[in-house]
Design a protein around this motif. Structure first.
Motif, PDB file in Angstrom:
ATOM      1  N   PHE A   1       0.863  -1.175   0.000  1.00 33.71           N
ATOM      2  CA  PHE A   1       0.000   0.000   0.000  1.00 33.71           C
ATOM      3  C   PHE A   1       0.897   1.222   0.000  1.00 33.71           C
ATOM      4  CE2 PHE A   1      -2.007   3.522   2.326  1.00 33.71           C
ATOM      5  CZ  PHE A   1      -3.040   3.786   1.432  1.00 33.71           C
ATOM      6  N   MET A   2       0.753   2.068  -1.006  1.00 38.55           N
ATOM      7  CA  MET A   2       1.552   3.287  -1.130  1.00 38.55           C
ATOM      8  C   MET A   2       0.691   4.473  -0.715  1.00 38.55           C
ATOM      9  SD  MET A   2       3.676   2.555  -4.638  1.00 38.55           S
ATOM     10  CE  MET A   2       4.678   4.008  -4.332  1.00 38.55           C
ATOM     11  N   ASP A   3       0.948   4.963   0.490  1.00 39.41           N
ATOM     12  CA  ASP A   3       0.180   6.090   1.000  1.00 39.41           C
ATOM     13  C   ASP A   3       0.488   7.333   0.168  1.00 39.41           C
ATOM     14  OD1 ASP A   3      -1.550   7.474   2.687  1.00 39.41           O
ATOM     15  OD2 ASP A   3      -0.709   6.566   4.495  1.00 39.41           O
TER      16      ASP A   3
ATOM     17  N   ALA B   1       7.364   5.210 -13.554  1.00 36.16           N
ATOM     18  CA  ALA B   1       8.445   4.251 -13.301  1.00 36.16           C
ATOM     19  C   ALA B   1       8.051   3.247 -12.225  1.00 36.16           C
ATOM     20  CB  ALA B   1       9.719   4.986 -12.903  1.00 36.16           C
ATOM     21  N   ILE B   2       7.339   3.695 -11.194  1.00 37.19           N
ATOM     22  CA  ILE B   2       6.901   2.787 -10.136  1.00 37.19           C
ATOM     23  C   ILE B   2       5.897   1.780 -10.675  1.00 37.19           C
ATOM     24  CG2 ILE B   2       5.615   2.660  -7.964  1.00 37.19           C
ATOM     25  CD1 ILE B   2       6.912   5.383  -7.242  1.00 37.19           C
ATOM     26  N   VAL B   3       4.974   2.236 -11.507  1.00 33.97           N
ATOM     27  CA  VAL B   3       4.006   1.318 -12.101  1.00 33.97           C
ATOM     28  C   VAL B   3       4.710   0.285 -12.983  1.00 33.97           C
ATOM     29  CG1 VAL B   3       2.031   1.152 -13.663  1.00 33.97           C
ATOM     30  CG2 VAL B   3       2.117   2.962 -11.949  1.00 33.97           C
ATOM     31  N   GLU B   4       5.704   0.712 -13.708  1.00 33.63           N
ATOM     32  CA  GLU B   4       6.470  -0.219 -14.540  1.00 33.63           C
ATOM     33  C   GLU B   4       7.196  -1.253 -13.673  1.00 33.63           C
ATOM     34  OE1 GLU B   4       8.815   2.638 -16.701  1.00 33.63           O
ATOM     35  OE2 GLU B   4       7.500   2.529 -18.450  1.00 33.63           O
ATOM     36  N   LEU B   5       7.715  -0.833 -12.526  1.00 35.95           N
ATOM     37  CA  LEU B   5       8.358  -1.775 -11.613  1.00 35.95           C
ATOM     38  C   LEU B   5       7.345  -2.774 -11.058  1.00 35.95           C
ATOM     39  CD1 LEU B   5      10.698   0.602  -9.575  1.00 35.95           C
ATOM     40  CD2 LEU B   5      11.434  -1.246 -11.104  1.00 35.95           C
ATOM     41  N   SER B   6       6.135  -2.301 -10.779  1.00 42.83           N
ATOM     42  CA  SER B   6       5.081  -3.190 -10.305  1.00 42.83           C
ATOM     43  C   SER B   6       4.811  -4.297 -11.321  1.00 42.83           C
ATOM     44  CB  SER B   6       3.806  -2.385 -10.038  1.00 42.83           C
ATOM     45  OG  SER B   6       2.717  -3.225  -9.764  1.00 42.83           O
ATOM     46  N   GLU B   7       4.775  -3.909 -12.596  1.00 38.03           N
ATOM     47  CA  GLU B   7       4.576  -4.891 -13.656  1.00 38.03           C
ATOM     48  C   GLU B   7       5.773  -5.832 -13.762  1.00 38.03           C
ATOM     49  OE1 GLU B   7       5.098  -3.581 -17.625  1.00 38.03           O
ATOM     50  OE2 GLU B   7       3.735  -5.056 -18.462  1.00 38.03           O
ATOM     51  N   LYS B   8       6.953  -5.295 -13.722  1.00 40.06           N
ATOM     52  CA  LYS B   8       8.179  -6.091 -13.884  1.00 40.06           C
ATOM     53  C   LYS B   8       8.272  -7.189 -12.837  1.00 40.06           C
ATOM     54  CE  LYS B   8      13.238  -5.683 -13.695  1.00 40.06           C
ATOM     55  NZ  LYS B   8      14.391  -4.725 -13.569  1.00 40.06           N
ATOM     56  N   TYR B   9       7.973  -6.853 -11.585  1.00 42.01           N
ATOM     57  CA  TYR B   9       8.133  -7.815 -10.497  1.00 42.01           C
ATOM     58  C   TYR B   9       6.838  -8.545 -10.139  1.00 42.01           C
ATOM     59  CZ  TYR B   9      12.678  -5.587  -9.761  1.00 42.01           C
ATOM     60  OH  TYR B   9      13.956  -5.107  -9.926  1.00 42.01           O
ATOM     61  N   GLY B  10       5.740  -8.200 -10.804  1.00 42.84           N
ATOM     62  CA  GLY B  10       4.464  -8.841 -10.481  1.00 42.84           C
ATOM     63  C   GLY B  10       3.983  -8.519  -9.085  1.00 42.84           C
ATOM     64  N   THR B  11       4.228  -7.299  -8.638  1.00 44.05           N
ATOM     65  CA  THR B  11       3.901  -6.908  -7.268  1.00 44.05           C
ATOM     66  C   THR B  11       2.638  -6.059  -7.233  1.00 44.05           C
ATOM     67  OG1 THR B  11       6.247  -6.897  -6.692  1.00 44.05           O
ATOM     68  CG2 THR B  11       4.753  -5.729  -5.213  1.00 44.05           C
ATOM     69  N   PRO B  12       1.609  -6.484  -6.494  1.00 43.48           N
ATOM     70  CA  PRO B  12       0.396  -5.663  -6.385  1.00 43.48           C
ATOM     71  C   PRO B  12       0.669  -4.383  -5.617  1.00 43.48           C
ATOM     72  CG  PRO B  12       0.020  -7.909  -5.598  1.00 43.48           C
ATOM     73  CD  PRO B  12       1.493  -7.740  -5.746  1.00 43.48           C
ATOM     74  N   ILE B  13       0.193  -3.261  -6.130  1.00 42.38           N
ATOM     75  CA  ILE B  13       0.277  -1.993  -5.420  1.00 42.38           C
ATOM     76  C   ILE B  13      -1.078  -1.319  -5.438  1.00 42.38           C
ATOM     77  CG2 ILE B  13       2.747  -1.636  -5.795  1.00 42.38           C
ATOM     78  CD1 ILE B  13       2.089   0.273  -8.056  1.00 42.38           C
ATOM     79  N   PHE B  14      -1.326  -0.535  -4.402  1.00 38.74           N
ATOM     80  CA  PHE B  14      -2.601   0.144  -4.217  1.00 38.74           C
ATOM     81  C   PHE B  14      -2.322   1.465  -3.527  1.00 38.74           C
ATOM     82  CE2 PHE B  14      -6.087   0.212  -0.737  1.00 38.74           C
ATOM     83  CZ  PHE B  14      -6.869   1.127  -1.415  1.00 38.74           C
TER      84      PHE B  14
END
Length: 332
Positions: free
Chosen positions: A140-142, A154-167
């Motif tokens: 969770f990114m406040d 860039a952060i969204v691209e990293l989320s895709e690269k590592y398969g990490t859910p972010i909200f």
């Protein structure tokens, strides 16, 4: 609405050149072994203390499903006085609730299953995300998500690269009645909306990223996505931001810097008008965060979050161009 918010809009993200598909619920973002150990990065905001107090309470809300904060890394901004001067106090208070204070982000990541990224300085977010997202643990990114549109991308691209859910979202999204109004349960379809709130500025961030995000998030809760252009008229104390949605609807946010006006808003609907209800603090947001941690499914799509920040960046640009209307596509 739920389906729309669980998936990235392909048109918007294609325009960003990201090539993302589903934000949550897809094999790309499948949970890597569920657990209930929560880590916090950044103790320079009261949110970190408030979330820990609720999660680590002797008798926590059952909706928090047994998740506990077990480790935290304090830093955190060293440049913004508003943040770094509070770190010792919040570190002491969080430690008193049984939380291990780590000496690095990696030390936290080795001990937890999910992460609250609380650092208040958006300029640090991309650097921190590079260390955190590679672990594949839901984050969770406040607010603020970051301090620039390139960093957000860039952060969204990293989320895709590592398969990490972010909200990411503001707690104002869960103001009483806001969701019901947005879903058409109060005044039918929302034809327009006005929201207001504090808009204090931190010079290292685009104007509304720092505190205006809360009132803008409430506006988007009522209006949904689809804004195509933004203009901003401002004085020393106030700014009024007007967004034009692709279907012709108008939404405005009024930000105040010298008066404590609280948060609020009104929706103009097909069958009448409605004031949003009382802001109820962080508890409703934390319940949503825990549900996200437990399922890997974000209740607010990255598409919507990115559009919110594009809206605020366009307002920032418009203000500096004498109120000129700025197309959101130019911000992306």
């Amino acid at each position: 609405m739920g389906t729309r918010r669980n998936f990235v809009g392909t048109t918007l993200l294609a325009g960003l050149g990201l090539g993302l598909n589903e934000v949550a619920g897809s094999p790309l973002f499948r949970m890597r072994g569920k657990g209930k150990r929560v880590g916090i990065i950044g103790l320079d905001t009261s949110h970190a203390y408030a979330f820990t107090k609720m999660l680590n309470a002797d008798e926590p809300n059952p909706e928090l499903m047994g998740y506990k904060v077990v480790a935290a890394y304090p830093w955190g901004s060293k440049d913004i006085e508003f943040g770094h001067e509070r770190i010792p106090k919040f570190t002491e208070e969080v430690a008193a609730m049984g939380v291990y204070i780590a000496s690095s982000i990696d030390e936290v990541m080795d001990q937890v299953d999910v992460v609250l990224l609380e650092t208040h300085d958006g300029n640090l977010r991309l650097k921190q995300a590079k260390k955190i997202l590679k672990y594949g643990k839901p984050v969770f990114m406040d607010t603020p998500f970051a301090a620039s549109m390139p960093d957000i991308k860039a952060i969204v691209e990293l989320s895709e690269k590592y398969g990490t859910p972010i909200f990411s979202t503001s707690s104002l999204r869960y103001t009483d009645k806001a969701a019901e109004i947005a879903e058409g349960k109060v005044v039918g379809k929302v034809m327009g909306a006005d929201t207001y709130g504090p808009a204090n500025i931190e010079p290292s961030h685009p104007d509304l990223f720092w505190y205006g995000i809360h009132g803008v998030e409430l506006l988007y809760t009522l209006m949904g996505t689809g804004c195509v252009a933004v203009s901003c008229i401002s004085s020393d104390a106030t700014e009024v931001v007007t967004g034009v949605w692709k279907d012709g609807r108008l939404g405005t946010f009024r930000g105040e810097r010298q008066r404590d006006i609280g948060f609020g808003g009104m929706a103009f609907g097909e069958t009448g008008n409605a004031l949003v209800g009382e802001y109820k603090g962080y508890a409703p947001l934390l319940v949503k965060i825990i549900a996200f941690f437990d399922t890997g499914i974000a209740p607010v799509s990255l598409r919507e979050t990115m559009e919110i920040y594009a809206f605020m960046q366009a307002a920032h640009d418009s203000k500096r161009q004498g109120g000129k209307q700025i197309p959101l596509e130019s911000v992306y």
